[in-house]
Design a protein around this motif. Structure first.
Motif, PDB file in Angstrom:
ATOM      1  N   VAL A   5       0.872  -1.173   0.000  1.00  9.54           N
ATOM      2  CA  VAL A   5       0.000   0.000   0.000  1.00  9.54           C
ATOM      3  C   VAL A   5       0.908   1.221   0.000  1.00  9.54           C
ATOM      4  O   VAL A   5       1.844   1.304   0.809  1.00  9.54           O
ATOM      5  CB  VAL A   5      -0.930   0.023   1.223  1.00  9.54           C
ATOM      6  N   ILE A   6       0.648   2.163  -0.907  1.00 12.67           N
ATOM      7  CA  ILE A   6       1.419   3.396  -0.991  1.00 12.67           C
ATOM      8  C   ILE A   6       0.502   4.553  -0.637  1.00 12.67           C
ATOM      9  O   ILE A   6      -0.563   4.729  -1.244  1.00 12.67           O
ATOM     10  CB  ILE A   6       2.029   3.606  -2.395  1.00 12.67           C
ATOM     11  N   LEU A   7       0.905   5.328   0.369  1.00 11.38           N
ATOM     12  CA  LEU A   7       0.134   6.478   0.832  1.00 11.38           C
ATOM     13  C   LEU A   7       0.839   7.750   0.367  1.00 11.38           C
ATOM     14  O   LEU A   7       1.925   8.071   0.851  1.00 11.38           O
ATOM     15  CB  LEU A   7       0.016   6.462   2.355  1.00 11.38           C
ATOM     16  N   MET A  52       4.451   2.110   2.110  1.00 10.63           N
ATOM     17  CA  MET A  52       5.359   3.233   1.886  1.00 10.63           C
ATOM     18  C   MET A  52       4.561   4.530   1.866  1.00 10.63           C
ATOM     19  O   MET A  52       3.472   4.590   1.280  1.00 10.63           O
ATOM     20  CB  MET A  52       6.125   3.090   0.566  1.00 10.63           C
ATOM     21  N   ILE A  53       5.116   5.567   2.497  1.00 16.57           N
ATOM     22  CA  ILE A  53       4.511   6.894   2.533  1.00 16.57           C
ATOM     23  C   ILE A  53       5.365   7.852   1.714  1.00 16.57           C
ATOM     24  O   ILE A  53       6.595   7.849   1.835  1.00 16.57           O
ATOM     25  CB  ILE A  53       4.376   7.395   3.981  1.00 16.57           C
ATOM     26  N   TYR A  88       4.464  11.230  11.598  1.00 13.29           N
ATOM     27  CA  TYR A  88       3.838  10.929  12.884  1.00 13.29           C
ATOM     28  C   TYR A  88       2.851   9.769  12.751  1.00 13.29           C
ATOM     29  O   TYR A  88       2.821   8.859  13.591  1.00 13.29           O
ATOM     30  CB  TYR A  88       3.134  12.174  13.424  1.00 13.29           C
ATOM     31  N   SER A  89       2.034   9.808  11.682  1.00 10.69           N
ATOM     32  CA  SER A  89       1.081   8.713  11.457  1.00 10.69           C
ATOM     33  C   SER A  89       1.811   7.381  11.267  1.00 10.69           C
ATOM     34  O   SER A  89       1.364   6.346  11.753  1.00 10.69           O
ATOM     35  CB  SER A  89       0.203   9.014  10.242  1.00 10.69           C
ATOM     36  N   MET A  90       2.923   7.400  10.558  1.00  7.86           N
ATOM     37  CA  MET A  90       3.702   6.179  10.368  1.00  7.86           C
ATOM     38  C   MET A  90       4.211   5.652  11.707  1.00  7.86           C
ATOM     39  O   MET A  90       4.148   4.451  11.986  1.00  7.86           O
ATOM     40  CB  MET A  90       4.873   6.442   9.428  1.00  7.86           C
ATOM     41  N   TRP A  91       4.676   6.560  12.567  1.00  7.44           N
ATOM     42  CA  TRP A  91       5.171   6.140  13.885  1.00  7.44           C
ATOM     43  C   TRP A  91       4.059   5.537  14.738  1.00  7.44           C
ATOM     44  O   TRP A  91       4.297   4.623  15.519  1.00  7.44           O
ATOM     45  CB  TRP A  91       5.772   7.339  14.630  1.00  7.44           C
ATOM     46  N   GLN A  92       2.827   6.090  14.574  1.00  5.16           N
ATOM     47  CA  GLN A  92       1.709   5.635  15.405  1.00  5.16           C
ATOM     48  C   GLN A  92       0.965   4.441  14.811  1.00  5.16           C
ATOM     49  O   GLN A  92       0.152   3.821  15.499  1.00  5.16           O
ATOM     50  CB  GLN A  92       0.703   6.784  15.606  1.00  5.16           C
ATOM     51  N   LEU A  93       1.247   4.132  13.562  1.00  7.51           N
ATOM     52  CA  LEU A  93       0.475   3.089  12.875  1.00  7.51           C
ATOM     53  C   LEU A  93       0.636   1.729  13.544  1.00  7.51           C
ATOM     54  O   LEU A  93      -0.319   0.957  13.649  1.00  7.51           O
ATOM     55  CB  LEU A  93       0.906   3.017  11.404  1.00  7.51           C
ATOM     56  N   LEU A 146       7.477  -0.500   7.137  1.00  7.53           N
ATOM     57  CA  LEU A 146       6.964   0.850   6.936  1.00  7.53           C
ATOM     58  C   LEU A 146       8.120   1.754   6.536  1.00  7.53           C
ATOM     59  O   LEU A 146       9.191   1.716   7.143  1.00  7.53           O
ATOM     60  CB  LEU A 146       6.334   1.379   8.230  1.00  7.53           C
ATOM     61  N   SER A 147       7.910   2.584   5.503  1.00  8.86           N
ATOM     62  CA  SER A 147       8.972   3.475   5.049  1.00  8.86           C
ATOM     63  C   SER A 147       8.404   4.821   4.648  1.00  8.86           C
ATOM     64  O   SER A 147       7.230   4.941   4.273  1.00  8.86           O
ATOM     65  CB  SER A 147       9.750   2.853   3.882  1.00  8.86           C
TER      66      SER A 147
END
Length: 496
Positions: free
Chosen positions: A220-222, A422-423, A439-444, A454-455
């Motif tokens: 999934v790419i955000l 990946m974001i 921040y969202s990646m850290w909290q996911l 996660l990247s």
């Protein structure tokens, strides 16, 4: 009252639903054209299929017609190892146009190197498209592009089936099942990419496809993600603004010289560290912060943001985004800066005021996107209809309740060891800021057990970071690398 007429052509058949106002809605159509594109110095032949596929209800009656464009590389005999990327834009209510003709597709806008519109409008080859490594389908949700709902026998549309966080996810999962089945892509590695609100959509779809359609993903790419239902209100949200303020100010050379002389890659980690370790604890104390400390923090925020200490104190250390867009260049040049891409400048009727008159970046983008997509679909892909192409369609009111899409994405990753995320974010995006994305990646994943899956990738542009020529190449290369690195080796099982 509706009626259907059956026509021969386009594909096996085409069905048209006609509303009382005599606007024809293509329900099940397909137009195929063949092309080639030079990607990274290599000629790639491909097929473009554009058309509509119905969405069915439980009684197998059509309730919507969804418009799509599907690109497949020619000469691929076996698609079981050929990745399929499903692409969505956001809004909600935005057509799947932005990434289609400006990012991943084989054709892109004629724009300048920084992403500003030029005339004559049009499109050109995309030498960085990911079509060399993956097939791509661009999907337009209901009331975007040429997608439309089909009224029931009483002539009414059940809006609750389409226009809300969960409804959007559920019906699109059903439609994707039909698409994947028709196109014989069940064996293919599958990826979802979403931009802006599209990140909410694909985060929810990751779990919905697994649990309701038994369709498992590889990635999934955000792109420029929203909050995806993850809480960051209060002091956290306020502190998270500062790195973006610093980036925008750096671009417009509004920082003190000792900061302005630093490269952005050196400046931003410094500001991030301050926001997390020094600013946030002060904001937590709110009005009980000592006056001397508040003054010290306001001085440092001014140092990093390019706006005055006085303005920051007047806002109790909480400068609203819209005020920042109005204020940053107010004294220096008298322009505003853009929301979605703060590299863009706007011109208001008055320099006074609390927010810009308009979104300078969006009005600029519509210059080039609107003529290009209308021309491209009709003249190059040969899809002809009198329907209006909805760049932004009527989907409001949108039911935003029950947004657990971030948690849904975490659960999908937990259930599926093959699923990576990946974001991608632009540093100058003031709508969905890059630091909020981090921040969202850290909290996911609070457990930290999936952080190696996660990247994050950052770019020196805005919300649509791919509009800048240098970032178009870099972002596609990052996508290409992500796809190739997340394909399991032959015989490699999905297990922890």
């Amino acid at each position: 009252m509706r009626k259907f007429s059956f026509l021969i052509g386009l594909s096996l058949f085409s069905i048209f639903a006609t509303y009382a106002q005599q606007i024809e809605i293509p329900l099940d159509t397909s137009v195929v054209t063949r092309h080639s594109v030079n990607i990274n110095g290599k000629s790639i032949d491909y097929t473009a299929e554009t058309g509509t596929i119905p969405l069915w209800n439980e009684d197998r009656e059509p309730i919507a017609s969804l418009f799509y464009t599907y690109y497949t590389r020619s000469g691929i005999k076996n698609t079981e190892n050929r990745p399929l990327v499903v692409s969505f834009n956001g809004g909600p209510g935005s057509a799947s146009v932005w990434m289609h003709i400006a990012y991943t597709g084989p054709r892109v806008l004629k724009i300048d190197e920084e992403g500003f519109p030029v005339q004559p409008y049009g499109i050109k080859e995309n030498p960085h498209s990911i079509l060399d490594v993956a097939d791509i389908v661009y999907v337009n949700p209901v009331n975007t592009g040429y997608s439309r709902p089909i009224p029931n026998k009483e002539g009414k549309v059940d809006r609750e089936k389409f226009f809300g966080v969960q409804a959007d996810i559920e019906y699109l999962a059903e439609w994707l099942n039909t698409f994947v089945t028709r196109k014989n892509r069940w064996l293919s590695p599958k990826y979802l990419i979403g931009e802006s609100y599209g990140t909410t959509r694909v985060s929810g779809l990751a779990l919905e496809l697994q649990n309701s359609q038994w369709m498992y993903l590889n990635g999934v790419i955000l792109v420029s993600p929203t909050e995806i239902g993850l809480d960051r209100e209060g002091p956290v949200e306020i502190a998270n603004r500062l790195p973006y303020f610093a980036a925008a100010a750096w671009y417009h050379e509004a920082l003190p010289q000792e900061l302005q002389s630093k490269d952005l890659d050196d400046l931003l980690p410094e500001v991030e560290n301050y926001a997390i370790n020094e600013l946030l604890p002060v904001l937590v104390k709110g009005g009980f912060t000592e006056a001397s400390k508040k003054q010290e923090v306001a001085q440092k925020m001014a140092y990093y943001s390019g706006i005055s200490e006085k303005v920051i104190l007047q806002n109790n250390l909480e400068v609203p985004f819209r005020y920042f867009w109005k204020e940053l260049l107010r004294e220096k040049e008298g322009y505003t800066v853009g929301r979605l891409d703060s590299r863009y400048r706007g011109l208001d009727a008055k320099e006074s005021g609390d927010d810009p008159d308009y979104n300078s970046e969006l009005t600029s983008w519509l210059h080039s996107f609107t003529p290009a997509i209308n021309y491209y679909l009709r003249e190059e892909l040969n899809f002809k209809t009198d329907l209006k192409y909805f760049m932004f369609g009527p989907v409001h009111p949108w039911d935003r309740s029950g947004n657990n899409t971030g948690e849904n994405l975490r659960q999908a990753m937990a259930q599926n060891p093959n699923l990576d995320v990946m974001i991608q974010s632009g540093y100058f995006d003031g709508a969905t800021t890059y630091f909020n994305a981090k921040y969202s990646m850290w909290q996911l994943d609070p457990s930290g057990k999936m952080k190696d899956r996660l990247s994050f990738k950052g770019y020196r542009s805005g919300h649509m970071m791919y509009l800048r020529s240098e970032d178009l190449e870099k972002a596609n290369d990052d996508l290409r690398e992500f796809i190739l690195n997340t394909l399991p080796g032959e015989g490699e099982p999905a297990k922890y």
